[in-house]
Design an enzyme around this catalytic site. Structure first.
Site, mmCIF file in Angstrom:
data_model
loop_
_atom_site.group_PDB
_atom_site.id
_atom_site.type_symbol
_atom_site.label_atom_id
_atom_site.label_comp_id
_atom_site.label_asym_id
_atom_site.label_seq_id
_atom_site.Cartn_x
_atom_site.Cartn_y
_atom_site.Cartn_z
ATOM 1 N N GLU A 184 13.736 3.138 0.088
ATOM 2 C CA GLU A 184 12.417 3.304 -0.538
ATOM 3 C C GLU A 184 11.843 4.548 -0.339
ATOM 4 O O GLU A 184 10.951 4.946 0.507
ATOM 5 C CB GLU A 184 11.441 2.105 0.100
ATOM 6 C CG GLU A 184 9.737 2.115 -0.557
ATOM 7 C CD GLU A 184 9.035 0.966 0.368
ATOM 8 O OE1 GLU A 184 7.960 1.072 -0.143
ATOM 9 O OE2 GLU A 184 9.465 0.391 1.237
ATOM 10 N N LYS A 226 14.236 0.637 -3.742
ATOM 11 C CA LYS A 226 12.926 -0.025 -3.639
ATOM 12 C C LYS A 226 12.152 1.270 -4.168
ATOM 13 O O LYS A 226 11.373 2.062 -3.441
ATOM 14 C CB LYS A 226 12.288 -0.394 -2.563
ATOM 15 C CG LYS A 226 10.786 -1.074 -2.740
ATOM 16 C CD LYS A 226 10.457 -1.987 -1.279
ATOM 17 C CE LYS A 226 9.008 -2.435 -2.004
ATOM 18 N NZ LYS A 226 8.775 -3.149 -0.740
#
Length: 359
Positions: A184, A226
């Site tokens: 992420e 992500k």
């Protein structure tokens, strides 16, 4: 390329593919104690363990219709070991519904020396041992959030490099211990920059991230990405969902290898409805998209639910109905078939942006 092969190699690939099942996504319920306290205070509920447990039980025991729209739930460490009021571990509740439990493993951000307020993420010390403990407790994937910001001179090359290599070290440690790493690299929406600048920065950050993952011999088929959607800054004029979709998909096409099974977008402070509409537009784009394009939403799945619940037992059914509505909307958005809500629940159109957001 290294000859190293994790003993979990096949399991990692299978679990990453499962999480990326078309039509399904991830509920991010990994808020720290402080962050969930802010959510609870917004509905005048005290931040104590019993109330945090009640909220999570509400989320995880929603009808099977809700769970059929999810493939994974990210938990905070406290939640990994919590149980329902009847004494059933949340991990068992999720597994029985076919939902893989995940775990947040980073320890938050700290200022990166030599920069103008940029950050790096901490938590690598002892990560292997923690991953082994979490795997034994039932977790099968993990999340680590790196945070970058857009400014006149940001993100700096130093910040991009430091965060990319932190993500890569985290990812390979997770894979050595049986957890699928969610990578992420979040570029905050804060600022007045236009969508073109966000697109350029997103491409730079993603390219650096995948270079670092390659250097660390991470099994890409056993990972998930992500990222932020490519949008204008929070203080800039808004653009149409189709424009966001075009720039987002192009950034992915230019940087994300086809070996990655799924891209699960963060909501980044968008309202519940805005996040769903933009995800739907992304999935309606024609062209090369070798990955499932799905969601890993926290605030954008929970806001209406919180408002409907209000901390009251008698409101649990209404709150779970609100959760079902948003889960179904996002499931349809992953397939490009979401038509928009005709009757938005309380909170669904409310901006969830928080400047310099800390999880």
């Amino acid at each position: 390329m290294s000859h190293f092969k994790s003993k979990y190699h096949d399991e990692l690939i299978a679990n990453a593919a499962y999480i990326g099942t078309p039509g399904k996504g991830i509920l991010a319920a990994d808020e720290s104690t402080g962050t969930i306290g802010k959510r609870l205070s917004s509905i005048n509920v005290e931040n104590v363990e019993s109330n945090r447990q009640a909220l999570r039980e509400l989320l995880f025991t929603a009808s099977w219709l809700f769970l059929q729209y999810l493939s994974g739930v990210i938990l905070f460490e406290e939640t990994l070991y919590q149980k329902t009021a009847a004494g059933k571990p949340f991990v068992d509740v999720l597994n029985e519904a076919g939902v893989l439990p995940g775990i947040k493993v980073d320890k938050g951000t700290v200022e990166l020396a030599g920069t103008d307020g940029e950050t790096t993420t901490q938590g690598l010390d002892g990560l292997g041992a923690r991953c082994r403990k979490y795997y034994e407790a039932g977790a099968r994937f993990a999340k680590w959030r790196a945070v970058l910001k857009i400014g006149a001179n940001e993100p700096s090359e130093h910040s991009i490099h430091e965060n990319a290599y932190g993500l890569a070290r985290y990812a390979v440690i997770c894979q050595e211990n049986g957890l699928v790493p969610i990578v992420e690299p979040e570029i905050l929406v804060d600022g007045s920059h236009d969508i073109l600048k966000c697109a350029a920065i997103t491409e730079r950050v993603l390219a650096a991230t995948y270079k670092a993952l390659s250097d660390h011999h991470v099994i890409l088929e056993g990972t998930l990405l992500k990222p932020n959607m490519v949008t204008p800054g929070s203080d800039a004029p808004k653009v149409a969902p189709e424009v966001i979709a075009e720039h987002t998909v192009r950034a992915l096409q230019r940087t994300v290898p086809a070996a990655v099974p799924a891209v699960v977008f963060l909501s980044g402070g968008q309202s519940e409805e805005e996040a769903s509409v933009n995800l739907n537009a992304i999935n309606q784009i024609k062209g090369k998209k070798p990955w499932t394009l799905s969601f890993s939403f926290g605030r954008a799945l929970q806001q209406s639910t919180l408002k409907a619940w209000g901390g009251k037992t008698e409101n649990v059914k209404a709150a779970q109905d609100a959760l079902l509505t948003r889960a179904k909307a996002n499931s349809e958005a992953t397939l490009g078939t979401y038509k928009g809500a005709s009757n938005l629940g309380a909170g669904a159109s409310e901006s969830l942006h928080v400047k310099d957001y800390k999880y």
